[in-house]
Design a protein around this motif. Structure first.
Motif, PDB file in Angstrom:
ATOM      1  N   GLU A   1      30.416   3.921 -19.490  1.00  0.00           N
ATOM      2  CA  GLU A   1      30.834   5.071 -18.222  1.00  0.00           C
ATOM      3  C   GLU A   1      29.715   5.971 -17.651  1.00  0.00           C
ATOM      4  N   ILE A   2      28.585   5.686 -18.254  1.00  0.00           N
ATOM      5  CA  ILE A   2      27.227   6.393 -17.561  1.00  0.00           C
ATOM      6  C   ILE A   2      26.789   5.342 -16.499  1.00  0.00           C
ATOM      7  N   LYS A   3      26.792   5.852 -15.317  1.00  0.00           N
ATOM      8  CA  LYS A   3      26.391   4.946 -14.121  1.00  0.00           C
ATOM      9  C   LYS A   3      24.914   5.165 -14.137  1.00  0.00           C
ATOM     10  N   ALA A   4      24.044   4.062 -14.208  1.00  0.00           N
ATOM     11  CA  ALA A   4      22.539   3.947 -14.280  1.00  0.00           C
ATOM     12  C   ALA A   4      22.279   2.736 -13.498  1.00  0.00           C
ATOM     13  N   ARG A   5      21.164   3.083 -12.489  1.00  0.00           N
ATOM     14  CA  ARG A   5      20.595   1.870 -11.886  1.00  0.00           C
ATOM     15  C   ARG A   5      18.984   1.880 -12.215  1.00  0.00           C
ATOM     16  N   PHE A   6      18.613   0.722 -11.884  1.00  0.00           N
ATOM     17  CA  PHE A   6      17.197   0.338 -12.192  1.00  0.00           C
ATOM     18  C   PHE A   6      16.755   0.272 -10.806  1.00  0.00           C
ATOM     19  N   THR A   7      15.299   1.025 -10.466  1.00  0.00           N
ATOM     20  CA  THR A   7      14.641   1.084  -9.417  1.00  0.00           C
ATOM     21  C   THR A   7      13.112   0.561  -9.776  1.00  0.00           C
ATOM     22  N   TYR A   8      12.587  -0.215  -8.708  1.00  0.00           N
ATOM     23  CA  TYR A   8      11.243  -0.394  -8.843  1.00  0.00           C
ATOM     24  C   TYR A   8      10.361   0.715  -8.205  1.00  0.00           C
ATOM     25  N   VAL A   9       9.290   1.180  -8.742  1.00  0.00           N
ATOM     26  CA  VAL A   9       8.604   2.296  -8.405  1.00  0.00           C
ATOM     27  C   VAL A   9       7.252   1.830  -7.476  1.00  0.00           C
ATOM     28  N   VAL A  10       6.882   2.353  -6.209  1.00  0.00           N
ATOM     29  CA  VAL A  10       5.887   2.003  -5.571  1.00  0.00           C
ATOM     30  C   VAL A  10       5.531   3.597  -5.318  1.00  0.00           C
TER      31      VAL A  10
END
Length: 145
Positions: free
Chosen positions: A79-88
């Motif tokens: 139920e916890i919405k998380a996303r993975f992002t690539y940091v630049v």
């Protein structure tokens, strides 16, 4: 963020070296606003909290450690919405003046912090573009509808 081709002439010739110096020597490969690491995949929640894999803890949008009972990103409840992002990391001008390359005016920022920092400038640019289209309509085609 990439430099627009029409703006490239306003940057100094040694801009890549200056940018690298700010991002990697001074900031040591981390965002100077929130602490996110360069070229890493980071799990981020909707409220701005992100998981620091090196420290094995959650941090807020300012990079401060957060006390929470959340598990690591791979064990989060559905139920916890998380996303993975690539940091630049990018080297940002704090006063929006690209001719001012003083070290005190430059800061290493990730995409998220850079967009947040530039938000007022982007909002003003969008408004000016919108107003200019209305003015062109009034000037050449009569009343703008």
């Amino acid at each position: 963020m990439p430099i627009k081709p029409e703006m490239r002439g306003f940057y100094p010739i040694d801009w890549p070296q200056l940018s690298d110096s700010i991002r990697f020597r001074r900031a040591k490969g981390r965002c100077e606003q929130c602490g996110r690491p360069h070229k890493q995949l980071v799990c981020q929640l909707a409220d701005g909290r992100w998981y620091d894999d090196e420290a094995k803890r959650w941090r807020d949008d300012k990079g401060r450690a957060v006390r929470t009972n959340l598990p690591n990103p791979f064990n989060l409840p559905s139920e916890i919405k998380a996303r993975f992002t690539y940091v630049v990391l990018a080297c940002a001008h704090l006063d929006q003046d690209i001719s001012n390359n003083a070290p005190t005016n430059l800061r290493a920022l990730c995409q998220r912090c850079h967009l947040i920092h530039d938000r007022p400038h982007h909002r003003l640019s969008r408004w000016l573009t919108w107003r200019s289209t209305k003015a062109m309509g009034d000037l050449f085609t009569g009343r703008y509808r």
